[in-house]
Motif scaffolding. Sequence first.
Motif, PDB file in Angstrom:
ATOM      1  N   ILE A   1      -9.637  -1.604 -14.952  1.00 31.22           N
ATOM      2  CA  ILE A   1      -8.614  -0.665 -14.472  1.00 31.22           C
ATOM      3  C   ILE A   1      -7.520  -1.483 -13.785  1.00 31.22           C
ATOM      4  O   ILE A   1      -7.821  -2.329 -12.930  1.00 31.22           O
ATOM      5  N   TRP A   2      -6.283  -1.217 -14.179  1.00 27.80           N
ATOM      6  CA  TRP A   2      -5.154  -1.913 -13.537  1.00 27.80           C
ATOM      7  C   TRP A   2      -4.324  -0.865 -12.804  1.00 27.80           C
ATOM      8  O   TRP A   2      -3.729   0.014 -13.420  1.00 27.80           O
ATOM      9  N   PHE A   3      -4.338  -0.955 -11.459  1.00 26.37           N
ATOM     10  CA  PHE A   3      -3.577  -0.007 -10.628  1.00 26.37           C
ATOM     11  C   PHE A   3      -2.144  -0.514 -10.434  1.00 26.37           C
ATOM     12  O   PHE A   3      -1.933  -1.705 -10.151  1.00 26.37           O
ATOM     13  N   PHE A   4      -1.188   0.411 -10.561  1.00 24.86           N
ATOM     14  CA  PHE A   4       0.226   0.122 -10.279  1.00 24.86           C
ATOM     15  C   PHE A   4       0.641   1.151  -9.242  1.00 24.86           C
ATOM     16  O   PHE A   4       0.815   2.336  -9.559  1.00 24.86           O
ATOM     17  N   THR A   5       0.744   0.724  -7.996  1.00 27.78           N
ATOM     18  CA  THR A   5       0.949   1.744  -6.957  1.00 27.78           C
ATOM     19  C   THR A   5       2.236   1.595  -6.161  1.00 27.78           C
ATOM     20  O   THR A   5       2.596   0.498  -5.753  1.00 27.78           O
ATOM     21  N   PRO A   6       2.919   2.723  -5.925  1.00 26.78           N
ATOM     22  CA  PRO A   6       4.011   2.702  -4.950  1.00 26.78           C
ATOM     23  C   PRO A   6       3.434   2.654  -3.538  1.00 26.78           C
ATOM     24  O   PRO A   6       2.205   2.762  -3.353  1.00 26.78           O
ATOM     25  N   GLU A   7       4.330   2.523  -2.569  1.00 30.41           N
ATOM     26  CA  GLU A   7       3.925   2.627  -1.164  1.00 30.41           C
ATOM     27  C   GLU A   7       4.621   3.842  -0.566  1.00 30.41           C
ATOM     28  O   GLU A   7       5.849   3.951  -0.638  1.00 30.41           O
ATOM     29  N   TYR A   8       3.822   4.760  -0.012  1.00 30.10           N
ATOM     30  CA  TYR A   8       4.359   5.914   0.707  1.00 30.10           C
ATOM     31  C   TYR A   8       3.902   5.772   2.161  1.00 30.10           C
ATOM     32  O   TYR A   8       2.698   5.817   2.438  1.00 30.10           O
ATOM     33  N   ASN A   9       4.834   5.593   3.072  1.00 28.77           N
ATOM     34  CA  ASN A   9       4.484   5.473   4.498  1.00 28.77           C
ATOM     35  C   ASN A   9       3.377   4.452   4.727  1.00 28.77           C
ATOM     36  O   ASN A   9       2.372   4.721   5.395  1.00 28.77           O
TER      37      ASN A   9
ATOM     38  N   ILE B   1       5.481  -2.083  -7.009  1.00 31.96           N
ATOM     39  CA  ILE B   1       6.898  -2.415  -6.825  1.00 31.96           C
ATOM     40  C   ILE B   1       7.539  -1.354  -5.947  1.00 31.96           C
ATOM     41  O   ILE B   1       7.200  -0.171  -6.054  1.00 31.96           O
ATOM     42  N   SER B   2       8.440  -1.809  -5.057  1.00 35.35           N
ATOM     43  CA  SER B   2       9.142  -0.847  -4.198  1.00 35.35           C
ATOM     44  C   SER B   2      10.603  -1.247  -4.066  1.00 35.35           C
ATOM     45  O   SER B   2      10.938  -2.420  -4.197  1.00 35.35           O
ATOM     46  N   PRO B   3      11.459  -0.261  -3.792  1.00 37.07           N
ATOM     47  CA  PRO B   3      12.875  -0.595  -3.583  1.00 37.07           C
ATOM     48  C   PRO B   3      13.079  -1.342  -2.262  1.00 37.07           C
ATOM     49  O   PRO B   3      14.044  -2.066  -2.105  1.00 37.07           O
ATOM     50  N   GLY B   4      12.162  -1.167  -1.325  1.00 34.93           N
ATOM     51  CA  GLY B   4      12.304  -1.779   0.003  1.00 34.93           C
ATOM     52  C   GLY B   4      11.743  -3.191   0.041  1.00 34.93           C
ATOM     53  O   GLY B   4      11.423  -3.802  -0.975  1.00 34.93           O
ATOM     54  N   MET B   5      11.614  -3.685   1.290  1.00 36.06           N
ATOM     55  CA  MET B   5      11.205  -5.077   1.495  1.00 36.06           C
ATOM     56  C   MET B   5       9.703  -5.288   1.332  1.00 36.06           C
ATOM     57  O   MET B   5       9.240  -6.402   1.121  1.00 36.06           O
ATOM     58  N   SER B   6       8.903  -4.215   1.494  1.00 36.37           N
ATOM     59  CA  SER B   6       7.461  -4.435   1.629  1.00 36.37           C
ATOM     60  C   SER B   6       6.806  -4.821   0.304  1.00 36.37           C
ATOM     61  O   SER B   6       5.807  -5.517   0.280  1.00 36.37           O
ATOM     62  N   GLY B   7       7.353  -4.346  -0.815  1.00 33.35           N
ATOM     63  CA  GLY B   7       6.752  -4.700  -2.108  1.00 33.35           C
ATOM     64  C   GLY B   7       5.398  -4.070  -2.331  1.00 33.35           C
ATOM     65  O   GLY B   7       4.662  -4.504  -3.211  1.00 33.35           O
ATOM     66  N   THR B   8       5.042  -3.092  -1.516  1.00 27.25           N
ATOM     67  CA  THR B   8       3.796  -2.307  -1.599  1.00 27.25           C
ATOM     68  C   THR B   8       2.555  -3.039  -1.076  1.00 27.25           C
ATOM     69  O   THR B   8       1.437  -2.566  -1.255  1.00 27.25           O
ATOM     70  N   GLY B   9       2.767  -4.177  -0.403  1.00 27.81           N
ATOM     71  CA  GLY B   9       1.615  -4.975   0.061  1.00 27.81           C
ATOM     72  C   GLY B   9       0.676  -4.221   0.990  1.00 27.81           C
ATOM     73  O   GLY B   9      -0.540  -4.357   0.892  1.00 27.81           O
ATOM     74  N   ILE B  10       1.238  -3.395   1.881  1.00 32.29           N
ATOM     75  CA  ILE B  10       0.384  -2.701   2.862  1.00 32.29           C
ATOM     76  C   ILE B  10      -0.411  -1.606   2.147  1.00 32.29           C
ATOM     77  O   ILE B  10      -1.605  -1.427   2.383  1.00 32.29           O
ATOM     78  N   ALA B  11       0.274  -0.892   1.228  1.00 34.79           N
ATOM     79  CA  ALA B  11      -0.426   0.135   0.436  1.00 34.79           C
ATOM     80  C   ALA B  11      -1.557  -0.512  -0.370  1.00 34.79           C
ATOM     81  O   ALA B  11      -2.657   0.045  -0.483  1.00 34.79           O
ATOM     82  N   GLN B  12      -1.289  -1.684  -0.913  1.00 36.20           N
ATOM     83  CA  GLN B  12      -2.320  -2.356  -1.721  1.00 36.20           C
ATOM     84  C   GLN B  12      -3.541  -2.724  -0.874  1.00 36.20           C
ATOM     85  O   GLN B  12      -4.679  -2.618  -1.335  1.00 36.20           O
TER      86      GLN B  12
END
Length: 189
Positions: A72-80, A116-127
């Motif tokens: 399974i390959w997850f591709f996730t945005p970051e929300y809050n 991938i995110s439009p902001g600086m975080s790049g979704t690292g915290i969500a990951q």
Amino acid sequence: MKKIKILAIVGSLRKESYNRQLALAAKEILGDRVDFTLLEYQDIPLMNQDIEYPAPEAVKRVREEVKSADGIWFFTPEYNHFFPGVLKNLIDWLSRPISDKEPQVLTGKPAAISGISPGMSGTGIAQDHLVTLISFLNMDVMNAPRLTIPNAMHQLDSGGKLTLKESHPYLEKQANAFMDFLERHMHDQ
Ligand code: FNR
């Protein structure tokens, strides 16, 4: 030899989602080497134990797709600073045993994570949160490499489509690493 089957789970239901476009770019990179499918799950209801057994048809369908995948390959945005609720809802359904004889379908499944995110975080915290959840569910997580892409806006064409000109080599690197990870996993079975 049977082709490796990768199931992509995108944590966004948005039609033009950057994460969906990232998943499609991964599919293109892997080409004929694998059977690569994007999971469609917007018809999954909200988890409610009143409707858990027998499982709704949509839940049965996604469970079958997960069961038949080699990875399974997850591709996730970051929300809050978290991954989206739609993804948590899907994973909650998948986390439940199918019946008293059949366990949940995520146990032991190899997993890769990108975002991938439009902001600086790049979704690292969500990951990081996603790793905590899927490790709890006994998935076999490929922690390196993970792919975090910030500033999506810098990689769009004039029509707003993701070009990935800078990040493409990193996606390719992760795709190859996941293939090796899956081959090792299947060899060890
Ligand atoms: C966001 N977004 C966002 N971005 C980010 O980098 N860190 C964050 O914590 C958040 N938080 C957040 C919350 C909510 C409720 C929404 C709707 C959005 C912006 C988000 O990254 C952006 O909308 C992406 O385009 C979503 O991913 P897709 O749909 O393009 O794959």
